[in-house]
Enzyme design. Sequence first.
Site, short mmCIF file in Angstrom:
data_model
loop_
_atom_site.label_atom_id
_atom_site.label_comp_id
_atom_site.label_asym_id
_atom_site.label_seq_id
_atom_site.Cartn_x
_atom_site.Cartn_y
_atom_site.Cartn_z
CD GLU A 1 -0.26 -2.67 -0.56
OE1 GLU A 1 0.85 -3.05 -0.17
OE2 GLU A 1 -1.08 -2.11 0.18
CB SER A 2 3.68 -3.27 -6.34
OG SER A 2 2.66 -3.38 -7.33
#
Length: 357
Positions: free
Chosen positions: A80-81
């Site tokens: 995700e990040s």
Amino acid sequence: MDTSRSLLPVGAAAAVVGLLILIPVMLMMLNDQTPTAQAGCRPAGGNTTGIPEQHRQNVTAAATEAGVPTALVAAQIQAESGWDHTARSPVGARGIAQFMPATWEQYGAGADPFDPKAGIAALGRYMKDLRTQVGHLAQSEAKTIQLILAAYNAGPGAVLKHQGIPPYAETTNYVQKITRTAQLDYSADCQPVGGEFIGELGTGEWTHPLPGGQLTSLFGRRPCPAGVPSCNDYVTAHTGIDLAGGGTVVAPTDMIIRSAADSMPGHEYLGTHVLGTMTEDPKLNFQFHHCAPGTLRVATGDTVAVGTPLCSEGASGNASGTHLHFQITTPDAPGTTPSREHAIDPRPLLAQKGIIL
């Protein structure tokens, strides 16, 4: 597709890259393959299992909250990040777990979305909620994990509608990517997430079942392949993986040949095939479908060593083009006839032995 949260990470590779058609008759292949440097399944952080030190306690707590392996939560955050708590996506997702504002309102407990501790905790609460909504559909912990990830990507409504992983390329790829990353990068012992029912794979050597071949279709639901003579649930509910381009099919480990023939009554879709069983525990069963007729190099009853040539990849039986369908079934499956009910995804088991597809 679930619109409550972002599917694209910031500062990391996209969670889903879609389909790549390798040859006209084959299906899908993940573009975003795990780097070969990770072959051998050594976590990026060694004994720390790759999780940044400042986040380990929070990730463990979130995994406990959700009832999933710590490695799985870590793999999601990576996708995700890339562990960047300041991350923003073009569509408005924020923070280390990339929540959209509306979803953050529900799971963020009033905290700052850019607070990494709060973001990881919210991820745990969200995953727990998804387990409650879709977990009853699964018959094993490994399948439960896959359904939770599918719900995280496509929404629980899609999972409930299809009574399993929805047949969406991006969702299938997301589930495969996260479980693979969890095993290869964040597991201390290289065990497949949720796959502990298989146990140890023994000390024997393993090798690629189609040396030089490329992965062309994954385990699980898929669209009907173009050109398949007969497309039905046996085709779309794919119980193995497809490999193409290697030429010679070989024994992935020491095994006893249970069946080797150009046909099997009642199972004509196999075409020219080889069925085998590991010689050591846990005595998994292997199936090799669609070999080229006349290329069998083993016979029923033979005991063969790892790497022994079995046949040449082909297009016999219910196949749309030259490839190998490789399938693994659990020890309780019948070894002399094909079994769909006992099939398990071969890739995590191969990865456990350092074979990265």
